[in-house]
Write a protein that holds these residues in place. Sequence first.
Motif, PDB file in Angstrom:
ATOM      1  N   PRO A  94      46.510  60.206  -4.968  1.00 15.45           N
ATOM      2  CA  PRO A  94      46.204  59.475  -5.879  1.00 15.45           C
ATOM      3  C   PRO A  94      44.572  58.672  -5.759  1.00 15.45           C
ATOM      4  N   ILE A  95      43.910  58.107  -7.013  1.00 16.01           N
ATOM      5  CA  ILE A  95      42.418  58.016  -7.338  1.00 16.01           C
ATOM      6  C   ILE A  95      42.380  57.529  -6.118  1.00 16.01           C
ATOM      7  N   GLU A  96      43.156  55.980  -5.722  1.00 19.24           N
ATOM      8  CA  GLU A  96      43.239  54.750  -4.627  1.00 19.24           C
ATOM      9  C   GLU A  96      43.052  54.987  -3.577  1.00 19.24           C
ATOM     10  N   ASP A  97      43.559  56.638  -3.270  1.00 17.55           N
ATOM     11  CA  ASP A  97      43.765  57.150  -1.823  1.00 17.55           C
ATOM     12  C   ASP A  97      42.693  58.190  -1.521  1.00 17.55           C
ATOM     13  N   VAL A  98      41.586  58.847  -2.876  1.00 16.15           N
ATOM     14  CA  VAL A  98      40.436  59.356  -2.218  1.00 16.15           C
ATOM     15  C   VAL A  98      39.729  59.025  -1.621  1.00 16.15           C
ATOM     16  N   ARG A 100      35.234  58.322  -0.867  1.00 12.22           N
ATOM     17  CA  ARG A 100      34.188  58.654  -0.821  1.00 12.22           C
ATOM     18  C   ARG A 100      33.458  60.341  -0.229  1.00 12.22           C
ATOM     19  N   GLU A 101      33.409  60.709   0.745  1.00 11.77           N
ATOM     20  CA  GLU A 101      33.291  61.282   1.653  1.00 11.77           C
ATOM     21  C   GLU A 101      33.735  62.639   0.748  1.00 11.77           C
ATOM     22  N   ALA A 102      35.078  62.947   0.160  1.00  9.13           N
ATOM     23  CA  ALA A 102      36.363  63.418  -0.565  1.00  9.13           C
ATOM     24  C   ALA A 102      35.868  64.374  -2.034  1.00  9.13           C
ATOM     25  N   TRP A 103      35.812  62.903  -2.423  1.00 12.79           N
ATOM     26  CA  TRP A 103      34.890  63.263  -3.586  1.00 12.79           C
ATOM     27  C   TRP A 103      33.787  64.013  -3.534  1.00 12.79           C
ATOM     28  N   ASP A 104      32.698  63.178  -2.786  1.00 13.49           N
ATOM     29  CA  ASP A 104      31.341  63.598  -2.552  1.00 13.49           C
ATOM     30  C   ASP A 104      31.368  65.517  -2.316  1.00 13.49           C
ATOM     31  N   ARG A 105      32.382  65.634  -1.585  1.00 13.29           N
ATOM     32  CA  ARG A 105      32.240  67.398  -0.919  1.00 13.29           C
ATOM     33  C   ARG A 105      32.320  67.795  -1.825  1.00 13.29           C
ATOM     34  N   THR A 106      33.614  66.943  -3.037  1.00 17.84           N
ATOM     35  CA  THR A 106      34.534  68.494  -4.097  1.00 17.84           C
ATOM     36  C   THR A 106      32.906  68.248  -5.297  1.00 17.84           C
ATOM     37  N   MET A 107      32.446  67.284  -4.997  1.00 17.80           N
ATOM     38  CA  MET A 107      31.654  67.671  -6.854  1.00 17.80           C
ATOM     39  C   MET A 107      29.977  68.321  -5.780  1.00 17.80           C
ATOM     40  N   GLY A 108      29.779  68.224  -4.328  1.00 18.27           N
ATOM     41  CA  GLY A 108      28.927  69.111  -3.934  1.00 18.27           C
ATOM     42  C   GLY A 108      29.039  70.876  -4.131  1.00 18.27           C
ATOM     43  N   VAL A 109      30.101  70.838  -3.220  1.00 25.53           N
ATOM     44  CA  VAL A 109      30.438  72.331  -3.475  1.00 25.53           C
ATOM     45  C   VAL A 109      30.421  72.785  -5.359  1.00 25.53           C
ATOM     46  N   ASN A 110      31.947  72.160  -5.481  1.00 30.72           N
ATOM     47  CA  ASN A 110      31.761  72.714  -7.508  1.00 30.72           C
ATOM     48  C   ASN A 110      30.494  72.427  -8.180  1.00 30.72           C
ATOM     49  N   VAL A 111      30.432  71.316  -8.221  1.00 27.82           N
ATOM     50  CA  VAL A 111      28.826  70.649  -8.831  1.00 27.82           C
ATOM     51  C   VAL A 111      27.623  71.172  -8.492  1.00 27.82           C
ATOM     52  N   THR A 112      27.336  70.950  -7.383  1.00 25.92           N
ATOM     53  CA  THR A 112      25.679  71.055  -7.720  1.00 25.92           C
ATOM     54  C   THR A 112      25.703  71.888  -7.100  1.00 25.92           C
ATOM     55  N   GLU A 146      47.681  66.029 -12.836  1.00 25.95           N
ATOM     56  CA  GLU A 146      47.962  64.479 -11.222  1.00 25.95           C
ATOM     57  C   GLU A 146      47.163  64.712 -10.468  1.00 25.95           C
ATOM     58  N   ASN A 147      47.191  63.253 -10.054  1.00 27.17           N
ATOM     59  CA  ASN A 147      46.635  63.660  -7.965  1.00 27.17           C
ATOM     60  C   ASN A 147      45.585  64.070  -7.986  1.00 27.17           C
ATOM     61  N   ARG A 148      44.836  64.790  -9.166  1.00 26.02           N
ATOM     62  CA  ARG A 148      43.495  65.810  -8.441  1.00 26.02           C
ATOM     63  C   ARG A 148      41.930  66.156  -8.791  1.00 26.02           C
ATOM     64  N   THR A 149      42.088  64.390  -9.075  1.00 25.06           N
ATOM     65  CA  THR A 149      40.782  62.946  -9.762  1.00 25.06           C
ATOM     66  C   THR A 149      39.452  64.573  -9.649  1.00 25.06           C
TER      67      THR A 149
END
Length: 256
Positions: A94-98, A100-112, A146-149
């Motif tokens: 769930p979003i409240e359990d994600v 910041r490091e996991a968020w940034d890592r996902t965006m870094g690989v998948n988009v950046t 769900e649960n994959r924001t």
Amino acid sequence: MDGTTAFVTGASQGIGREIVLEFANRGANVALAARGDGIEETAELISAPERTLSVRTDVTDEDSVREAIERTVETFGGLDVLVNNAGIAGPTAPIEDVDREAWDRTMGVNVTGMFLTTKHAVSHLRESDRASVINVSSISGKRPLENRTPYTASKMAVIGLTRTLAFELGDDEITVNAICPGATSGPRIDAVIEAQAEALRVDYEEAKRRVFTDDAALGSLVEPEDVAKAAAFLASEDARHVTAQDVNVDGGTVWY
């Protein structure tokens, strides 16, 4: 694809490996880009070593990306196809359990990562007579999961990047498309299904059915080879006027 050169990220396993093999079987020179040893294992599956180059690449590191693409161009004399396939699943929570490091890592690989490879490839692609960029997104870039924001947000960003680049590079006759696979067989989807099973408190098969295959017209997971064949089409002359599209390879899960 005789005589063309393709740079494929995430080439160590799964979809990336199958794209490399499909391109090589069609006569292309292929640069296999990934961080791990799997690129060497992929290269061993190709019967033409003179048309194969393994380049250790971290798509989140701009210097690594620049050097890998320059080495590819120096080896094969140019670049015709960029396949941005490198990606990670990110957390299942769930979003409240994600964090910041996991968020940034996902965006870094998948988009950046896609931004960096395209940035450094485009000057070489402009020199090609038939250049194309193929970005691997996901049907999760089109519908909620769900649960994959972090993952869904990153894959939606890939579609936006694809459509914008198609218009930015259209005057250079470079086509830019996205492939949106459905749930694809392999270790990554197995890990996602296991995480979903834990989150939903059901067993593996129930999670697979509930989250993925129940929604597919064909009622099954996609095979990596299916995605590879779509990539080969988009890189071919037959797709000369196909651009700014997001092509589903998903067994009939989404229709838009």
